[in-house]
Design an enzyme around this catalytic site. Structure first.
Site, PDB file in Angstrom:
ATOM      1  N   LYS B  76       0.852  -1.189   0.000  1.00 31.70           N
ATOM      2  CA  LYS B  76       0.000   0.000   0.000  1.00 31.70           C
ATOM      3  C   LYS B  76       0.890   1.242   0.000  1.00 31.70           C
ATOM      4  O   LYS B  76       1.941   1.269   0.647  1.00 31.70           O
ATOM      5  CB  LYS B  76      -0.864  -0.025   1.265  1.00 31.70           C
ATOM      6  CG  LYS B  76      -1.935   1.059   1.354  1.00 31.70           C
ATOM      7  CD  LYS B  76      -2.721   0.897   2.663  1.00 31.70           C
ATOM      8  CE  LYS B  76      -3.871   1.876   2.790  1.00 31.70           C
ATOM      9  NZ  LYS B  76      -4.607   1.687   4.073  1.00 31.70           N
ATOM     10  N   SER B 151      -9.585   1.365   3.355  1.00 27.11           N
ATOM     11  CA  SER B 151      -8.800   2.203   2.468  1.00 27.11           C
ATOM     12  C   SER B 151      -7.763   1.435   1.653  1.00 27.11           C
ATOM     13  O   SER B 151      -7.271   1.924   0.645  1.00 27.11           O
ATOM     14  CB  SER B 151      -8.083   3.280   3.285  1.00 27.11           C
ATOM     15  OG  SER B 151      -7.149   2.682   4.177  1.00 27.11           O
ATOM     16  N   SER B 175      -9.489  -1.110   7.515  1.00 24.78           N
ATOM     17  CA  SER B 175      -8.951  -0.872   6.168  1.00 24.78           C
ATOM     18  C   SER B 175      -8.241  -2.047   5.523  1.00 24.78           C
ATOM     19  O   SER B 175      -7.895  -1.977   4.342  1.00 24.78           O
ATOM     20  CB  SER B 175      -8.017   0.342   6.183  1.00 24.78           C
ATOM     21  OG  SER B 175      -8.786   1.516   6.305  1.00 24.78           O
TER      22      SER B 175
END
Ligand SMILES: [Mg+2]
Ligand SMILES: [Zn+2]
Lengths: 95, 482, 482
Positions: B76, B151, B175
């Protein structure tokens, strides 16, 4: 209920320049979110100590030994406005 | 080719496959398909191939570094990568190139993993749909009209879509687990402090935790084991030995007591989700687990507490983006004008909203009513979990109250926040949680089963998930991407 | 005496920030060396880069405890760090990691020598925090079109000590700062160098009509970086406030900046724009629970402090309190004195007057050529203690007179030679043999029959005139004792 002037104050505190439209939308949204957050008042918490850490670790300290530094070039590499060996910022006017 | 990491490395060992061939194939597939999915913000083509070639040499020499050597993975874009831009999905950091690697990234390189690139996310990890990246939205490989969750939606979609063999994300309120559920992959948030946060760009420092996305539970165990463990650079990281998670997997659930919290099956939750989760619980029962009802009465208030704590910490963590040291700068008449213009231009609407909210709840006169109160509610949430875990070994629940929604479907911030009601308590209390695929909705959308464990008891969480996974065949289904 | 203080009473409290003499910074491993090239002593942590995390420097905590014990403070069992928020470009994260509700130590005191004799000033709290970077202005702060930031100082450990508002005059404030500085230097926790900013002082000052028990509106004065500045700024402010009250105006609560060049304070920030610091517990750091055994160890290792030394010097050496006060302005000066005394009276049997003679010479001669509060300068004196004693021995055994010794001292200082060498080279030994002196005296008497007449008639002062003549004839080398 928070008012327009509160929103303006908070925006100034955190360095956000918001347009009139943004300020107004922000006021509405903050109020609806705060209305939900205010449901916390219903939770009885007298004598309940706050939790600021999910883990119960304490006394984490490092020895006073020198570690590697960034080179001056690396330190300044991301600077939006480097000036020689320094970071430059526009003139400062006290609040 | 698109098989779990443990199968890839078996093939490397046998010589049926090479890390280079696999990396090239993944890079080609990313080139061909990521335009549709939008999982990546940055692909490090050459670096990946270089790492793959080195891995190949090690495998040839019969001295691989471990179970991740040659594994093509994605991280990420909130994890700092030396020399590779780290944007956090924000215009603010479009040109930010960290001079250092996050501890997680450092450990992955040391383990011989092949990092393919940096994945998309809601700006600064604020969101549950990956629609709010400043660059482009990420789409759900199971239905491109729907969100992958967030997210960490880019990492979840990459693994689901065969654009990475495994990936890492960060979980502050769900997330990792929520996008894992939405994308039909395994996702785990370890105990707070289990994985070092050094180099993870902070959203809410007391809630953030790094964890893996995997095609199956075995990979999840390997991916967690590679990055878990104490780090002297993170004062909140726990000094405790890291078990061999993979070795624990096969112990089964017979004799384990699983707690079923009433509060996690509220009225009006998605019926497909409830059905799938209850069926999943039956499967676990069939495997010899005892099911016991537990009560976590503060759960309904966890969301409100979270939306005080998170914005407060986020408003503080994001104060540093001022156009002085790194990142975006928009010229201004004077310093304050420059900083204000920079922050207004660099941050998106949701980020500004949370910064404003967090600044407000911390400002003079409101601290006790909001932050102080929320931290006390947090204590109650922790106590309730502790009490429950005194009776049960694990808690089983749905990961999300709903299935993946359509892009643009959730406009009102609050309805978006509600996605995380079942995952937030795990962050508030710091306990480990995992989402494993447990079926599909009538519309063919993935559903996740959440397992929560005692602090540092990841091994048992993984073990139960593995038992469930082996008893079901959900993982054999894959989205069609062409 | 300032006219203001006759009608009004002044109330002053001092906030002192001291840089701790640690090798590395408060929360990272960067060196703390002063004067390095700009931005060469930084890392991701002290540049506030995304993803970086702080870790507490144990030595800084030890120095804090050491100082707290020296002031008789209570070292709290538990303390924690907090974030203090305000935007300033020399502060990389736009929050300072400091301590707020739970400081390291509280409730101590410092004894100062004031006009009214010894006074005890309360110390309210002592806490640790990180320093900010250095701002350089292109021109002055007001006229500069841009400012430049050097982050070398960012993150250097600071110890903030807040006195109670118990100082009653600018003189007392300066005395407090002097005594405070001496303690830190004796403890070896701070070099006390005010020019380099190792010791910085802010003051809160208010005045009120004599006898009034309520405090007047206080004004904070920043940038007091020398003893002189502290006194002058406070004297100016005392006057300014008195004149304002006399003119029937009210004092505005504000922060004012002392302009040393122009000799006045000017308003920086008024209450209306007062900062809202939004303190909350630093989530990246865990609480400290101070181990009592550690505190005891530190207590046991405390050196003799200025106050204790002064008492001993008065009791044991018979020094006047004034001399003892002057000598304790630095550790080096006390060491110098002690070393010289050891050298001169090993068995301290002979010469009860030696300790005083020694302090006279140090105060009148050594401190004439060297700054007494400059540790390095005193320690590196071109006239080491043993050589000063060598000089004093020559006076004691009548080789030279005290008058000539002063010239010899200056020569020793300039050339670095020892006293005997200089005396012999320049033939400065006293004419001590009576034969040679006899002739001189006879010729003098022959030349002054009148003076002798007067003397015989009982005009004692006539003798002085004669001796003077003899000295003149011997160019001061005659030993008056004969
Ligand atoms: Mg301070
Ligand atoms: Zn540093």
């Amino acid at each position: 209920m928070i008012e327009r002037k509160d929103v303006e104050h908070v925006a100034r505190l955190t360095r956000l320049a918001l347009s009139d439209a943004e300020l107004e939308r922000m006021r509405e949204q903050l109020n609806s979110i705060l209305a939900h957050l205010d449901t916390l008042r219903a939770v009885p918490t007298e004598g309940v100590e706050p939790t600021s850490h999910a883990v119960d670790v304490v006394n984490v300290m490092r020895d006073d030994t020198e570690g590697p530094c960034l080179s001056q070039a690396d330190a300044l590499a991301n600077a939006p406005d480097p000036s020689g060996e320094l970071f430059r910022v526009p003139r400062i006017i006290e609040e | 080719m698109y098989r779990p990491i443990h199968e890839l490395t078996d093939a490397y060992r046998r010589g049926d496959l090479t890390p280079t061939a696999v990396a090239e194939d993944y890079l080609a597939r990313i080139g061909k398909l990521d335009g549709k999915v939008g999982a990546y913000l940055t692909v490090v083509h050459d670096q990946a191939l270089a790492a793959a070639r080195e891995s190949e040499l090690r495998w040839r020499a019969g001295s691989p570094r471990g179970p991740l050597d040659g594994a093509p993975i994605a991280v990420k874009d909130v994890l700092c990568t030396a020399g590779v831009r780290t944007t956090c999905g924000s215009k603010m950091l479009e040109r930010f190139v960290p001079p250092f690697d996050a501890t997680t990234v450092e450990r992955l390189r040391a383990a011989g993993a092949v990092i393919l690139g940096k994945t998309n996310l809601d700006e600064f990890a604020m969101g549950s749909s990956t629609e709010h990246s400043a660059y482009h939205p990420t789409r759900n490989p199971w239905d491109l009209t729907r969100v992958p969750g967030g997210s960490s939606g880019g990492s979840a979609a990459a693994v689901a879509g065969g654009l990475a063999a495994g990936a890492y994300g960060s979980d502050t309120g769900g997330s990792i687990r929520q996008p894992a559920a939405f994308c039909g992959v395994v996702g785990m948030k370890p105990t707070y402090g289990r994985v070092s946060r050094y180099g993870l760009v902070a959203l809410a420092s007391s809630l953030d935790q790094i964890g893996p996305f995997a095609q199956d539970v075995t990979d999840a165990a390997l991916l967690l084991g590679a990055v878990a463990g104490h780090d002297p650079r993170d004062a909140t990281s726990i000094e405790a030995p890291v078990p061999d998670y993979a070795a624990e997997l096969t112990k089964g659930v017979a004799g384990l007591t699983l707690g079923l919290p009433d509060e996690y099956f509220p009225d009006g939750m998605d019926l497909d989700v409830e059905r799938a989760v209850r069926q999943g619980i039956e499967v676990l029962k069939g495997l010899g687990a005892k099911i016991e009802r537990v009560s976590l009465p503060t759960t309904p208030h966890a969301l409100a507490a979270y939306y005080v704590i998170l914005p407060a910490e986020a408003s503080s963590n994001l104060a540093r983006y001022d156009g002085v040291k790194y990142g975006l700068r928009v010229a201004g008449r004077d310093l304050i004008d420059m900083e204000s213009r920079t922050r207004s231009a660099g941050f998106g609407a949701e980020v500004k909203r949370r910064i404003m909210l967090g600044t407000y709840v911390l400002s003079a006169g409101y601290y006790d009513a909001y932050y102080g109160k929320a931290q006390s509610v947090r204590t109650l949430v922790r106590r309730e979990f502790a009490a429950a875990f005194a009776k049960v070994d694990l808690i089983v629940a749905p990961t999300t109250p709903n299935v993946p929604f359509k892009h643009g479907e959730k406009q009102d911030p609050l309805s978006m926040y509600l996605n995380d009601v079942f995952t937030i308590p795990g962050n508030l209390s710091g306990i480990p949680g995992l989402s494993v695929p447990c079926g599909f909705s009538a519309a063919g959308l993935p559903i996740g089963l959440q397992l929560l464990g005692r602090p540092l008891d990841e091994a048992r969480v993984l073990r139960a998930a593995y038992a469930y996974e082996q008893a079901t065949s959900w993982r054999s289904r894959r989205p069609e991407l062409t | 005496m300032n006219p203001a203080t006759t009608k009004y009473e002044t109330v002053i409290g001092l906030e002192v920030h001291a840089q701790l003499l640690t090798r590395s910074k408060m929360f990272c491993g960067c060196p703390t060396t002063f004067g390095a090239r700009p931005n060469t002593q930084t890392c991701p942590v002290c540049l506030g880069m995304p993803g970086s995390l702080p870790v507490v420097n144990r030595r800084a905590v030890e120095f804090g405890i050491r100082t707290a014990l020296a002031f008789g403070c209570r070292v709290n069992d538990a303390c924690r760090f907090a974030r203090k928020h305000y935007y300033y470009p020399d502060m990389p994260k736009n929050y300072q990691i400091s301590q707020y509700e739970e400081p390291l130590a509280e409730n101590g005191a410092l004894e100062i020598e004031a006009e009214g004799g010894t006074r005890t000033i309360g110390i309210q709290r002592l806490h640790l925090e990180e320093d900010v970077g250095k701002l350089l202005h292109e021109g002055t702060l007001e006229t500069a079109q841009a400012s430049l930031v050097d982050f070398n100082r960012s993150g250097v450990p600071l110890m903030e000590t807040v006195s109670r508002p118990e100082l009653r005059s600018p003189e007392e404030a300066a005395a407090y700062l002097r005594a405070f500085r001496a303690v830190l230097i004796f403890l070896g926790v701070c070099d006390g160098n005010m020019e380099e900013g190792s010791l910085r002082c802010d003051a809160n000052i208010s005045i009120r009509p004599r006898g009034s028990t309520t405090l007047g509106t206080k004004v904070e004065i920043k940038n007091l970086n020398s003893f002189r500045n502290v006194q002058h700024a406070l004297e100016f402010e005392e006057r300014r406030q008195a004149q304002a009250l006399d003119a029937g105006e009210r004092i505005v609560q504000e922060t004012r900046l002392w302009d040393a060049d122009r000799g006045y304070t000017r308003s920086m920030r008024s209450k209306e724009f007062a900062h809202d610091y939004r303190y909350f517990p630093e989530p990246d750091l865990v609480p400290l629970q101070i181990d009592r055994r550690w505190v005891e160890e530190i207590k046991a290792s405390l050196p003799e402090l200025p106050r204790a030394w002064r008492r001993r010097a008065v009791a044991q050496y018979g020094l006047p309190p004034y001399d003892a006060e002057v000598l304790t302005q630095s550790r080096a000066l006390v060491d110098y004195y002690e070393a010289a005394l050891r050298e001169w009276s090993p068995a301290s049997g002979a010469g009860a007057e030696r300790p005083k003679i020694l302090s006279n010479w140090i105060m009148s001669e050594l401190l004439r050529v060297l700054p007494g509060d400059d540790e390095r300068a005193i320690a590196a004196s071109p006239i080491p203690p043993a050589r000063l004693v060598g000089l004093l021995r020559l006076i004691e055994n009548a080789t030279i007179s005290g008058k000539i010794a002063k010239d010899v001292f200056q020569k020793m200082f300039d050339t670095g030679d020892d006293a005997r060498t200089i005396v012999e080279r320049d033939g400065l030994t006293q004419v001590a043999d009576e034969g040679a002196l006899g002739q001189v005296i006879e010729s003098v008497m022959a030349a002054n029959p009148k003076a002798i007449e007067d003397y015989r008639r009982g005009k004692k002062e006539a003798k002085g005139a004669l001796v003077g003549q003899v000295m003149k004839a011997t160019r001061g080398k005659a030993n008056p004792a004969l």
